[in-house]
Design a protein around this motif. Sequence first.
Motif, PDB file in Angstrom:
ATOM      1  N   UNK A   1       2.407   0.965  -8.959  1.00 17.02           N
ATOM      2  CA  UNK A   1       1.042   1.170  -8.488  1.00 17.02           C
ATOM      3  C   UNK A   1       0.777   0.719  -7.068  1.00 17.02           C
ATOM      4  N   UNK A   2       1.780   0.259  -6.349  1.00 14.45           N
ATOM      5  CA  UNK A   2       1.581  -0.171  -4.961  1.00 14.45           C
ATOM      6  C   UNK A   2       1.740   1.025  -4.024  1.00 14.45           C
ATOM      7  N   UNK A   3       1.110   0.931  -2.852  1.00 11.82           N
ATOM      8  CA  UNK A   3       1.209   2.013  -1.882  1.00 11.82           C
ATOM      9  C   UNK A   3       1.078   1.437  -0.482  1.00 11.82           C
ATOM     10  N   UNK A   4       1.165   2.296   0.529  1.00 16.10           N
ATOM     11  CA  UNK A   4       1.061   1.865   1.925  1.00 16.10           C
ATOM     12  C   UNK A   4       0.223   2.856   2.721  1.00 16.10           C
ATOM     13  N   UNK A   5      -0.935   3.206   2.161  1.00 16.45           N
ATOM     14  CA  UNK A   5      -1.799   4.193   2.795  1.00 16.45           C
ATOM     15  C   UNK A   5      -2.609   3.615   3.947  1.00 16.45           C
ATOM     16  N   UNK A   6      -2.789   2.289   3.973  1.00 14.84           N
ATOM     17  CA  UNK A   6      -3.481   1.640   5.089  1.00 14.84           C
ATOM     18  C   UNK A   6      -2.716   0.372   5.439  1.00 14.84           C
ATOM     19  N   UNK A   7      -3.099  -0.279   6.514  1.00 11.67           N
ATOM     20  CA  UNK A   7      -2.363  -1.450   6.987  1.00 11.67           C
ATOM     21  C   UNK A   7      -2.323  -2.584   5.965  1.00 11.67           C
ATOM     22  N   UNK A   8      -3.436  -2.826   5.282  1.00 10.10           N
ATOM     23  CA  UNK A   8      -3.481  -3.917   4.302  1.00 10.10           C
ATOM     24  C   UNK A   8      -2.518  -3.638   3.148  1.00 10.10           C
ATOM     25  N   UNK A   9      -2.552  -2.414   2.613  1.00 10.41           N
ATOM     26  CA  UNK A   9      -1.633  -2.041   1.537  1.00 10.41           C
ATOM     27  C   UNK A   9      -0.186  -2.102   2.011  1.00 10.41           C
ATOM     28  N   UNK A  10       0.061  -1.606   3.213  1.00  2.48           N
ATOM     29  CA  UNK A  10       1.425  -1.601   3.755  1.00  2.48           C
ATOM     30  C   UNK A  10       1.946  -3.022   3.898  1.00  2.48           C
ATOM     31  N   UNK A  11       1.107  -3.917   4.388  1.00  2.00           N
ATOM     32  CA  UNK A  11       1.509  -5.319   4.554  1.00  2.00           C
ATOM     33  C   UNK A  11       1.857  -5.947   3.203  1.00  2.00           C
ATOM     34  N   UNK A  12       1.023  -5.708   2.194  1.00  5.35           N
ATOM     35  CA  UNK A  12       1.280  -6.252   0.870  1.00  5.35           C
ATOM     36  C   UNK A  12       2.584  -5.696   0.295  1.00  5.35           C
ATOM     37  N   UNK A  13       2.775  -4.393   0.431  1.00  2.25           N
ATOM     38  CA  UNK A  13       3.977  -3.769  -0.116  1.00  2.25           C
ATOM     39  C   UNK A  13       5.224  -4.247   0.622  1.00  2.25           C
ATOM     40  N   UNK A  14       5.143  -4.344   1.945  1.00  3.18           N
ATOM     41  CA  UNK A  14       6.286  -4.833   2.717  1.00  3.18           C
ATOM     42  C   UNK A  14       6.637  -6.268   2.346  1.00  3.18           C
ATOM     43  N   UNK A  15       5.620  -7.106   2.120  1.00  5.75           N
ATOM     44  CA  UNK A  15       5.883  -8.489   1.703  1.00  5.75           C
ATOM     45  C   UNK A  15       6.620  -8.529   0.363  1.00  5.75           C
ATOM     46  N   UNK A  16       6.200  -7.672  -0.574  1.00  2.00           N
ATOM     47  CA  UNK A  16       6.878  -7.609  -1.874  1.00  2.00           C
ATOM     48  C   UNK A  16       8.311  -7.100  -1.715  1.00  2.00           C
TER      49      UNK A  16
ATOM     50  N   UNK B   1       8.233   9.423  -8.710  1.00  4.77           N
ATOM     51  CA  UNK B   1       7.444  10.266  -9.606  1.00  4.77           C
ATOM     52  C   UNK B   1       6.969   9.424 -10.780  1.00  4.77           C
ATOM     53  N   UNK B   2       5.718   8.945 -10.728  1.00  7.92           N
ATOM     54  CA  UNK B   2       5.211   8.145 -11.844  1.00  7.92           C
ATOM     55  C   UNK B   2       5.058   8.994 -13.094  1.00  7.92           C
ATOM     56  N   UNK B   3       5.301   8.363 -14.224  1.00  3.74           N
ATOM     57  CA  UNK B   3       5.105   9.067 -15.494  1.00  3.74           C
ATOM     58  C   UNK B   3       3.628   9.047 -15.851  1.00  3.74           C
ATOM     59  N   UNK B   4       3.286   9.717 -16.921  1.00  2.00           N
ATOM     60  CA  UNK B   4       1.903   9.713 -17.392  1.00  2.00           C
ATOM     61  C   UNK B   4       1.446   8.346 -17.840  1.00  2.00           C
ATOM     62  N   UNK B   5       2.394   7.434 -18.088  1.00  2.00           N
ATOM     63  CA  UNK B   5       2.045   6.087 -18.539  1.00  2.00           C
ATOM     64  C   UNK B   5       1.937   5.105 -17.378  1.00  2.00           C
ATOM     65  N   UNK B   6       1.837   5.626 -16.149  1.00  2.00           N
ATOM     66  CA  UNK B   6       1.813   4.752 -14.988  1.00  2.00           C
ATOM     67  C   UNK B   6       0.648   3.783 -15.052  1.00  2.00           C
ATOM     68  N   UNK B   7       0.896   2.508 -14.691  1.00  2.00           N
ATOM     69  CA  UNK B   7      -0.197   1.542 -14.649  1.00  2.00           C
ATOM     70  C   UNK B   7      -1.280   2.002 -13.690  1.00  2.00           C
ATOM     71  N   UNK B   8      -2.515   1.664 -14.013  1.00  2.00           N
ATOM     72  CA  UNK B   8      -3.633   2.098 -13.195  1.00  2.00           C
ATOM     73  C   UNK B   8      -3.829   1.300 -11.925  1.00  2.00           C
ATOM     74  N   UNK B   9      -3.439   0.033 -11.921  1.00  2.00           N
ATOM     75  CA  UNK B   9      -3.619  -0.799 -10.735  1.00  2.00           C
ATOM     76  C   UNK B   9      -2.318  -1.487 -10.404  1.00  2.00           C
ATOM     77  N   UNK B  10      -2.177  -1.846  -9.164  1.00  2.00           N
ATOM     78  CA  UNK B  10      -0.934  -2.444  -8.684  1.00  2.00           C
ATOM     79  C   UNK B  10      -0.553  -3.675  -9.497  1.00  2.00           C
ATOM     80  N   UNK B  11       0.665  -3.669  -9.993  1.00  2.00           N
ATOM     81  CA  UNK B  11       1.205  -4.813 -10.698  1.00  2.00           C
ATOM     82  C   UNK B  11       0.720  -4.990 -12.121  1.00  2.00           C
ATOM     83  N   UNK B  12      -0.118  -4.096 -12.605  1.00  2.00           N
ATOM     84  CA  UNK B  12      -0.682  -4.255 -13.946  1.00  2.00           C
ATOM     85  C   UNK B  12      -0.109  -3.216 -14.896  1.00  2.00           C
ATOM     86  N   UNK B  13       0.127  -3.639 -16.107  1.00  2.00           N
ATOM     87  CA  UNK B  13       0.495  -2.718 -17.174  1.00  2.00           C
ATOM     88  C   UNK B  13      -0.778  -2.441 -17.955  1.00  2.00           C
ATOM     89  N   UNK B  14      -1.074  -1.190 -18.183  1.00  2.00           N
ATOM     90  CA  UNK B  14      -2.301  -0.776 -18.854  1.00  2.00           C
ATOM     91  C   UNK B  14      -2.498  -1.537 -20.167  1.00  2.00           C
TER      92      UNK B  14
END
Length: 198
Positions: free
Chosen positions: A152-167, A90-103
């Motif tokens: 901000x990471x997710x696994x909605x498609x294969x590319x995202x899933x691969x990146x998240x699994x690698x991390x 459950x991300x808070x309202x202060x969740x970063x907008x993009x993967x790995x980035x702090x707003x």
Amino acid sequence: MSDDGPRPSTRQTPATCVLDVDVVRHDGAWTERGISDAMLELAAHAALASAPPTKTAHCEVTVVLTDDAEIRELNRTWRGKDEPTNVLSFPSGDMPGTAGAIDDDVPDGVPVLLGDIVIALETTAAEAAEKAIPLSDHVSHLVVHGALHLLGFDHLNDKEAEQMEDLERQALASLGIADPYADDVPARDSNAGLAEIA
């Protein structure tokens, strides 16, 4: 050749992120199973180290240890799925907008509330037993997975899933935990068992 003194470095200094992890236990059985606060904190720190922010920040995350009944209610309320699951983020309202980035709008020194990671004991223990892995290893994986969602990471498609699994692999390897997506563990089926971000 004259020495004009030290030259400014052209290398960028990596951002640092202090991470505070608060552990909340809604079910005392977690303690009986040997799941310590220190282990959960290490897993959250490993996730952050595998996907460091681009800006210096003070981050906070809460890990909630609960049971299947409570997570089923959360899953029904927030995802429309009337069933228990292993982990919800459950991300808070202060969740970063993009993967790995702090707003960039967050001033240095102001805590960035990443959000909550909720893990259910019965489902998680059953999965660990089915995979014949230590419960502590599976819980660490779920904390890493949940923390990456909060970053901000997710696994909605294969590319995202691969990146998240690698991390996830990188974070878990730093903890001495085997690759959960190795050939003897079905890669996509295993990830499909990990709950989506709420």
